[in-house]
Design a protein around this motif. Structure first.
Motif, PDB file in Angstrom:
ATOM      1  N   LYS A 396      71.531 -48.037   3.844  1.00  0.00           N
ATOM      2  CA  LYS A 396      71.725 -48.089   5.297  1.00  0.00           C
ATOM      3  C   LYS A 396      72.884 -49.020   5.673  1.00  0.00           C
ATOM      4  N   SER A 397      72.849 -50.245   5.141  1.00  0.00           N
ATOM      5  CA  SER A 397      73.940 -51.184   5.457  1.00  0.00           C
ATOM      6  C   SER A 397      75.263 -50.667   4.912  1.00  0.00           C
ATOM      7  N   THR A 398      75.183 -49.913   3.820  1.00  0.00           N
ATOM      8  CA  THR A 398      76.406 -49.375   3.243  1.00  0.00           C
ATOM      9  C   THR A 398      77.094 -48.414   4.208  1.00  0.00           C
ATOM     10  N   PRO A 437      75.324 -57.832  12.418  1.00  0.00           N
ATOM     11  CA  PRO A 437      75.134 -57.602  10.990  1.00  0.00           C
ATOM     12  C   PRO A 437      73.739 -58.019  10.536  1.00  0.00           C
ATOM     13  N   GLN A 438      73.384 -57.570   9.343  1.00  0.00           N
ATOM     14  CA  GLN A 438      72.067 -57.899   8.809  1.00  0.00           C
ATOM     15  C   GLN A 438      71.948 -59.401   8.531  1.00  0.00           C
ATOM     16  N   GLU A 439      73.022 -59.992   8.056  1.00  0.00           N
ATOM     17  CA  GLU A 439      72.998 -61.426   7.747  1.00  0.00           C
ATOM     18  C   GLU A 439      73.564 -62.172   8.945  1.00  0.00           C
ATOM     19  N   LEU A 516      73.687 -51.999  15.151  1.00  0.00           N
ATOM     20  CA  LEU A 516      72.709 -53.067  14.947  1.00  0.00           C
ATOM     21  C   LEU A 516      72.086 -52.857  13.578  1.00  0.00           C
ATOM     22  N   ASP A 517      72.260 -53.832  12.682  1.00  0.00           N
ATOM     23  CA  ASP A 517      71.685 -53.686  11.341  1.00  0.00           C
ATOM     24  C   ASP A 517      70.469 -54.591  11.213  1.00  0.00           C
ATOM     25  N   GLU A 518      69.306 -54.022  11.365  1.00  0.00           N
ATOM     26  CA  GLU A 518      68.047 -54.771  11.321  1.00  0.00           C
ATOM     27  C   GLU A 518      68.164 -56.032  12.152  1.00  0.00           C
TER      28      GLU A 518
END
Ligand code: ADP
Ligand code: MG
Length: 599
Positions: A396-398, A437-439, A516-518
């Motif tokens: 997904k993030s990819t 981002p996720q992070e 929006l990543d998580e």
């Protein structure tokens, strides 16, 4: 003293000392002239010191002759003395000038090198950066540039001085008296060779010590970050055992290296004193035989010191030069890393974005031969809210990474409003997105700056409006200086609070596409609902990609893409996918196992 022991035992060796030193001199470019001037001044100051003993000899001879004949002629003695003072003054002037010019060149080249490294970092593709070790890159920026900055020009000048003094004093001695030169220089050289052999045989303790230090650093770092886990499992005892074992071996090797390193200067003193004794004994015998005058003996005493002193300095200097070259190789390795393609020729831009995003048979792999995205095709219509779901590691993030061109795809095409994103510059492309981002990442500046990211269009009112809408204002207001609080190490934010800041950052920026990543995975469910409502209000017109962990949050998505092993395995609306009883249903059920599903 560096951790690996004294400089001459330094275990870090450059691949190619002279080639790297030449490359380094080419790199410092215009400051080469400064270094050359430093070398010239070193030569001149050494020459002044080498000439001095000749005048010392004639002064001494004048006095000795005077004592023998009963009347001292002060004239020639005084003029020789004046020349001596002049020579020492010249030496002082030359070395002072060298100490002014050389550091100036060093500091300027260090400054330029740090700047080159920093701008290089933004040109290296993530694909390459991923494979680098963070600690290693950091040490190239700090330790390595520091070694070069403080040592490069200095070690060249010191080497020149030491070699000139050694060779020069032997030459001056040979001119004055060849046989006394041989008897005084040869034993010193033999002693020195013996000493080198001794140091070489103790090299293993130095390597043992630096290995021990490396292991200890690793263990301390591991324990420091895992303190809570170690103490939760009451594993301190075993951790201390591992620590004690390393500590013990470090103690043994450190003790030995310390003994050997303190031996070297003492032995050098001994050799130099031995030189005196030899000169005095043989010299006196030669005076008695009438083959030497008294003044030359005095000059020899000075020459022997001028010959032995630089030996130790030269070995230090050569070691320093090696560590400079090793550092330079690492810095050049980074500066020479592959760069992203030049994009100055790419002019494609989308002025009025509608927000149609298409992936056409996209294939992508982080490392060759291991495809992460297999054959991805999808179409997002303007204003649509697309959710991407799937298990961890599905890719997904990819999808986000390749859409923003952090990584380049292997084959296929990604278009926005029909324009291939590979025809746009990365800057132009990223201007179109707001991304959470996720992070979560914050930097050491104020909350305000962390949200505006330097964009002048993000006003204070906009920041406040966004933070209030998503419920981030309550915790920001409680910080010491509210929106002006600097987010340094003293500010401890929870993961959820950081996520809220990331969301505020993305929402404050007015870009047409949203990712929006998580983004809300670590905020509580109530706050999540509020964030969602705010986002819907503020971003109703934006096409958005929402990667969600909690499936309950994507009920109203226009389209849900279910990703598994880099491919879209199902596609549809929330209700439709549940009814299809496929992979999505399995995912959904697994999240609500044991809960009341009718909720
Ligand atoms: N920078 C990277 N380099 C190499 N492999 C990566 C990188 N990032 C992710 N991967 C791998 O790609 C796969 C997909 O990861 P990712 O897209 O982060 O999954 P997720 O669906 O959890 O967001 C995983 O197998 C992961 O190990
Ligand atoms: Mg992810």
């Amino acid at each position: 003293m560096p951790p690996g022991g004294p400089p001459w035992s330094s275990v870090e060796k450059p691949q190619n000392l002279w080639a790297t030193m030449r490359a380094l001199l080419r790199y410092v470019g215009k400051y080469r002239m400064h270094i050359l001037a430093g070398v010239l001044l070193s030569l001149l100051s050494s020459a002044a010191l080498l000439l001095a003993p000749r005048f010392l000899a004639s002064m001494t001879n004048g006095i000795a002759d005077g004592i023998a004949s009963g009347s001292v002629d002060l004239g020639p003695i005084t003029s020789a003395g004046m020349v001596l003072v002049a020579l020492y003054l010249l030496n002082l002037a030359f070395t002072s000038l060298e100490n002014y010019i050389v550091p100036c060149a060093s500091e300027r080249s260090g400054h330029a090198m740090r700047k080159d490294l920093a701008s290089k970092m933004f040109r290296i593709p993530l694909r390459i950066l991923d494979r680098m070790n963070t600690g290693d890159v950091m040490s190239r920026f700090t330790n390595d540039t520091d070694t070069i900055r403080t040592q490069l020009a200095e070690c060249i000048c010191h080497a020149v001085t030491a070699i000139t003094m050694m060779v020069g004093s032997v030459l001056m001695m040979l001119i004055a008296n060849p046989s006394l030169t041989v008897v005084s220089v040869v034993p010193v050289l033999l002693g020195f060779a013996l000493m080198i052999a001794m140091i070489k045989s103790s090299q293993k303790y130095f390597s043992e010590q630096s290995r021990g230090l490396g292991r200890m650093n690793g263990l301390v770092e591991e324990l420091y970050y895992g303190m809570d886990v170690v103490t939760t499992y009451n594993d301190q005892g075993r951790a201390m055992e591992r620590f004690s074992e390393i500590n013990e071996s470090l103690y043994r090797s450190a003790f030995r290296t310390r003994f050997v390193s303190s031996l070297m200067p003492r032995m050098m003193d001994f050799l130099s004193n031995l030189g005196y004794v030899i000169v005095c004994v043989f010299g006196s015998a030669m005076i008695i035989e009438g083959r030497l005058d008294f003044g030359t003996l005095v000059a020899f005493i000075v020459y022997v010191r001028q010959f032995t002193d630089p030996i130790l300095r030269l070995s230090d200097t050569l070691a320093t030069m090696q560590s400079v070259a090793a550092s330079a190789e690492r810095v050049f390795g980074f500066l020479g890393a592959e760069e992203m393609d030049d994009e100055s020729g790419k002019t494609a831009r989308i002025d009025k974005v509608e927000g149609r995003v298409s992936f056409e048979h996209v294939r992508f792999s982080y490392s060759e031969g291991v495809p992460v995205i297999q054959d991805l095709s999808l179409d997002v219509l303007p204003g649509q809210k697309v959710a991407i779901v799937g298990p961890t590691g599905a890719g997904k993030s990819t999808i986000v990474n390749i859409l923003l061109r952090f990584y380049e795809i292997d084959s296929g095409r990604i278009t926005i409003d029909g324009t291939d994103i590979s025809e746009m510059s990365r800057e132009e492309l990223r201007r179109l997105f707001c991304v959470v981002p996720q992070e979560a990442w914050t930097f050491g500046a104020s909350v305000r700056e962390n949200i505006s990211m330097g964009d002048p269009e993000v006003t204070d009112e906009r920041i406040r409006e966004v933070c209030e809408a998503i419920g981030a204002d309550s915790f920001i207001e409680t910080m010491d200086e509210g929106y002006d609080t600097v987010l340094d190490e003293s500010v401890q934010l929870s993961i959820g609070q950081r996520q809220l800041l990331m969301i505020a950052r993305a929402m404050a920026r007015d870009a047409p596409l949203l990712i929006l990543d998580e983004a809300t995975s670590s905020v509580d469910t109530n706050l999540e609902k509020r964030v969602e409502a705010a986002m819907r209000r503020l971003m109703s017109d934006k096409a958005s990609f929402i990667i969600a962990h909690r499936l309950s949050t994507i009920k109203d998505a226009d389209c849900i893409l279910v990703v598994r092993d880099g491919s879209i395995v199902e596609k549809g609306t929330f209700g439709g996918l549940l009814e299809a009883k496929g992979f999505f249903k399995t995912l959904y059920d697994s999240q609500f196992e044991g809960c009341d599903r009718r909720r």
